[in-house]
Design a protein around this motif. Structure first.
Motif, PDB file in Angstrom:
ATOM      1  N   LYS A  24      -9.798   6.484  -9.744  1.00 57.53           N
ATOM      2  CA  LYS A  24     -10.329   6.130 -11.486  1.00 57.53           C
ATOM      3  C   LYS A  24     -11.640   6.082 -11.744  1.00 57.53           C
ATOM      4  O   LYS A  24     -12.593   6.361 -10.687  1.00 57.53           O
ATOM      5  CB  LYS A  24     -10.415   4.744 -10.827  1.00 57.53           C
ATOM      6  N   PHE A  78      -6.024   7.782 -13.770  1.00 57.77           N
ATOM      7  CA  PHE A  78      -5.154   8.751 -13.165  1.00 57.77           C
ATOM      8  C   PHE A  78      -3.530   8.182 -12.108  1.00 57.77           C
ATOM      9  O   PHE A  78      -4.265   8.117 -11.575  1.00 57.77           O
ATOM     10  CB  PHE A  78      -5.937   9.828 -13.360  1.00 57.77           C
ATOM     11  N   LYS A  79      -2.418   9.075 -12.661  1.00 60.03           N
ATOM     12  CA  LYS A  79      -1.385   8.940 -11.439  1.00 60.03           C
ATOM     13  C   LYS A  79      -2.349   9.203 -10.378  1.00 60.03           C
ATOM     14  O   LYS A  79      -1.224   8.725  -9.697  1.00 60.03           O
ATOM     15  CB  LYS A  79      -0.446   9.581 -12.492  1.00 60.03           C
ATOM     16  N   THR A 105       0.577  11.559 -21.550  1.00 57.27           N
ATOM     17  CA  THR A 105      -0.887  12.433 -22.135  1.00 57.27           C
ATOM     18  C   THR A 105      -0.308  13.047 -23.550  1.00 57.27           C
ATOM     19  O   THR A 105      -0.262  12.230 -24.549  1.00 57.27           O
ATOM     20  CB  THR A 105       0.163  14.128 -21.064  1.00 57.27           C
ATOM     21  N   THR A 143     -10.282   3.884 -17.145  1.00 57.95           N
ATOM     22  CA  THR A 143      -9.142   5.310 -17.017  1.00 57.95           C
ATOM     23  C   THR A 143      -8.897   5.381 -16.100  1.00 57.95           C
ATOM     24  O   THR A 143      -9.773   5.713 -14.977  1.00 57.95           O
ATOM     25  CB  THR A 143      -9.903   7.069 -18.065  1.00 57.95           C
ATOM     26  N   TYR A 153       1.226   5.062 -18.673  1.00 59.80           N
ATOM     27  CA  TYR A 153       0.791   6.247 -18.715  1.00 59.80           C
ATOM     28  C   TYR A 153       1.211   7.498 -19.322  1.00 59.80           C
ATOM     29  O   TYR A 153       2.415   6.923 -20.010  1.00 59.80           O
ATOM     30  CB  TYR A 153       1.484   6.985 -16.974  1.00 59.80           C
ATOM     31  N   HIS A 166      -2.292   9.819 -17.666  1.00 55.32           N
ATOM     32  CA  HIS A 166      -3.766   8.735 -17.073  1.00 55.32           C
ATOM     33  C   HIS A 166      -3.408   8.144 -18.461  1.00 55.32           C
ATOM     34  O   HIS A 166      -2.790   7.559 -19.501  1.00 55.32           O
ATOM     35  CB  HIS A 166      -5.014   9.622 -17.583  1.00 55.32           C
ATOM     36  N   LYS A 167      -3.813   6.041 -18.079  1.00 56.02           N
ATOM     37  CA  LYS A 167      -3.841   5.205 -18.368  1.00 56.02           C
ATOM     38  C   LYS A 167      -4.931   4.629 -18.990  1.00 56.02           C
ATOM     39  O   LYS A 167      -5.687   4.806 -17.768  1.00 56.02           O
ATOM     40  CB  LYS A 167      -2.918   4.643 -18.602  1.00 56.02           C
TER      41      LYS A 167
END
Length: 158
Positions: free
Chosen positions: A122, A117-118, A96, A115, A94, A139-140
């Motif tokens: 998705k 998000f925490k 920013t 992608t 994760y 996000h990752k």
């Protein structure tokens, strides 16, 4: 978070995609995905970094229609990322992209990569989808297993 499907007109998107996905596009190896030296790698190309153009000619010209469509006061970064196919989906850390402002992701191809998000949201990679969100949202990204590569354009702006 705002999700735009079919963000660019088809002819504009096709030119952008064909240029970036061609065998002549100048990819650069980057040691790290979410942060430098995180034991992962990707290939990248920076169009704009720290608010300054990093390329010229055809490479910068293909960004003009995209930048005209994005509502911004100042562009801080425009970068394209290419992750290669893996045997199983690998999620990166994760992160920013910037301390304040807006982040946008334009997906250039369809794959089972995404992608995440925490907050649990998705976003699956679908070509010509643009996701715009507050830059402070963690996000990752992930790799994909169904295509040879996963390619996204990343925008950071105010």
């Amino acid at each position: 978070m705002i999700i735009h499907k079919n963000f660019l007109p088809k002819n504009v998107f096709d030119k952008l995609k064909d240029t970036i996905m061609s065998e002549y596009f100048p990819w650069y190896f980057t040691n790290g995905v979410s942060e430098p030296n995180d034991n992962f790698f990707q290939f990248t190309f920076s169009f704009i970094k720290d608010g300054k153009e990093q390329c010229w000619g055809e490479w910068l010209d293909i960004m003009v229609p995209v930048l005209e469509k994005i509502k911004h006061k100042k562009i801080n970064k425009v970068k394209v990322n290419l992750l290669t196919k893996t045997n199983k989906i690998i999620e990166h850390k994760y992160h920013t992209d910037q301390e304040k402002g807006t982040t946008g992701i334009l997906y250039l191809d369809n794959s089972n990569g995404y992608t995440l998000f925490k907050n649990g949201k998705k976003i699956i990679s679908e070509e010509n989808k643009y996701v715009e969100f507050d830059s402070t949202l963690e996000h990752k990204g992930s790799t994909c297993t169904d295509k040879m590569r996963r390619v996204v354009l990343n925008f950071n702006y105010e």
